[in-house]
Scaffold this active site. Structure first.
Site: not given
Ligand code: BES
Ligand code: MN
Ligand code: MN
Length: 464
Positions: A96, A162
């Site tokens: 997603d 995610e």
């Molecule tokens: N891949 C990211 C998280 C991430 C980015 C971790 C860069 C470490 C470095 C993930 O897809 C993301 O964006 N997660 C969301 C999760 C939330 C909606 C629960 C976030 O961090 O905002």
């Molecule tokens: Mn991600």
């Molecule tokens: Mn993300």
């Protein structure tokens, strides 16, 4: 050597791998948008079909929609478990993506992947379709080189929620954990600290994502007739929000920092040694006149090891062109907090909710609700899988790996550790300027290919 053959196969098929990724990127699988549910499913089916084609077994979509969690997007599952006596690697990714708005800021359309200057531009290019595709392509390369056999046992789990909190996969892991039984999880959904610098991410922040709804009058009112007598829910929210954080970035929720663990002295020392230029970061990554945040703490400490609170939007009221004189009956603020070890979402939310309610302005009713949450995590580095990962990346990049934390969240990683009780290797190949969640998201193509090679070598190393 099978590894050499697999790396050779990946090299020879570079062009095709990229074209396939582009096809996946053309599917606008925006998990938060109910109107895109069909596209989200199409992306899941695309991934499943390829896992099947390359020779993975038991390929299926696992539905996550339940009464408690309606409209959940499917998980994609596959395995290959015939490497007797070898460890099992659980490959995780998400298909997603975030919404693409504001569309006018994109130099090429978000769902029409476009190559420019050695980068592939598209929503999801690096987060996480491109990185998830590296896993699939590494598996394909190993399958071909091994005549239909992999050097390790592999399970693949790819989720479609995610970016909206990952509730479906979390409940699957909690109720059907045995179906994901593995020795280690491999996650490629993080960044490298700098170009050419192999990086393992060993910590993620958790989060609680909330909405505060403020209601005042029974209905929208003429602001001339009633202004001065009727409560305004936007002004009320502004008062509440202003008391959540002070000008130095300190969160004012009582007891919010109680469980915050300081990073270890060794970590702080290692972070100091990283090639980080604060001025360059401010200018090119953030692009603001100055940085903000808690005094006396470095940017890395602030973004990796301290909680934060942010407001994402305030829907409601009049947002059309020009002017409309109205006192809206209700307003909403979307507020999230990032958590660090050993904070818990439940306790943090309870403290936040109680504090916000205590701030309720006169004439206003507040409703504070939790949209989704995830635990913070720091993973162990003292295991043979981390060694296999650093060895693999050393071969590919010719450099020692740096260990960092990430400020972002991947909610399921906490569950891998706590529920499945397995270590997680977070080997990501994004770059700091990849524009995750923003217009002009990209994946540096060299990293797509080096990522595939690193994963081929990692899986072979774990099986050796
Ligand atoms: N891949 C990211 C998280 C991430 C980015 C971790 C860069 C470490 C470095 C993930 O897809 C993301 O964006 N997660 C969301 C999760 C939330 C909606 C629960 C976030 O961090 O905002
Ligand atoms: Mn991600
Ligand atoms: Mn993300």
């Amino acid at each position: 050597m099978k590894v050499t053959a697999a790396v050779g196969f990946a090299q020879e098929n570079k062009g095709r791998f990229l074209e396939e990724l582009k096809a996946l990127l053309r599917i606008p699988s925006i998990s938060t948008d109910p109107e895109r549910a069909g596209d989200v499913r199409r992306a899941a089916e695309f991934v499943a079909a390829e896992l099947k084609r390359i020779g993975m077994e038991n390929v299926r979509l696992i539905e996550t929609s339940t009464a408690k969690h309606p409209g959940g997007h499917p998980l994609v599952y596959a395995d290959w478990l015939h490497a007797e006596g070898k460890p099992t690697v659980l490959c995780y990714g998400h298909y997603d993506v975030q919404p693409a708005e504001p569309l006018e800021e994109w130099k090429s359309p978000p769902f029409e992947p476009t190559e420019r200057d050695g980068n592939l531009y598209a929503r999801g290019a690096v987060d996480d379709k491109g990185q998830m595709w590296m896993h699939v392509k590494a598996l394909e390369s190993l399958m071909v080189a091994g005549d239909g056999k992999l050097p390790v046992n592999v399970r693949v789990i790819v989720e479609g929620e995610e970016e909206v909190g990952g509730e479906g996969i979390a409940s699957f892991v909690r109720t059907h954990g045995e179906q994901l039984k593995a020795d280690v999880a491999l996650v490629s959904d993080t960044e490298m600290f700098a170009p050419e610098l192999p990086t393992l991410c060993v910590g993620l922040r958790g989060m609680i994502y909330t909405e505060i709804e403020a209601r005042g009058a029974r209905t929208d009112l003429h602001s001339g007739m009633y202004g001065g007598a009727a409560p305004n829910p936007f002004v009320a929210l502004a008062h509440v929000i202003a008391k959540l954080k002070d000008a130095d970035g300190k969160i004012l929720i009582p007891g919010f920092y109680d469980k915050v663990e300081k990073p270890t002295a060794a970590e702080l020392k290692a972070w100091k040694a990283l090639p980080f230029d604060e001025e360059h970061y401010r200018e090119t990554e953030v692009g603001s006149v100055s940085l903000t945040g808690e005094l006396g703490l470095s940017v890395l400490e602030r973004t990796w090891a301290r909680p934060t609170l942010d407001v994402h939007g305030m829907p409601g009221g009049f947002i059309g062109a020009g002017a409309k004189t109205v006192i809206p009956a209700k307003a909403v603020a979307k507020v999230s907090m990032r958590l660090v070890p050993d904070m818990t979402p439940a306790e943090s939310f309870a403290k936040y909710k109680a504090y916000v309610e205590s701030l309720t302005p006169k004439g206003i009713a507040l409703d504070v609700r939790l949209i989704h949450s995830g635990d913070p995590i720091v993973v162990s580095t003292d295991n043979p899988y981390v060694k296999a990962a650093t060895d693999a990346m050393h071969t590919v990049f010719g450099k020692e790996t740096v260990f960092v934390r990430g400020g972002g969240s991947i909610p399921i990683v906490g569950d891998f550790v706590r529920e499945l009780k397995i270590p997680t290797v977070m080997m990501g190949f994004g770059l700091p300027d990849d524009n995750l969640h923003a217009p002009n998201e990209k994946f540096h193509l060299a990293n797509f290919h080096r990522g595939i090679e690193s994963i081929v070598r990692f899986l072979s190393g774990v099986g050796a």
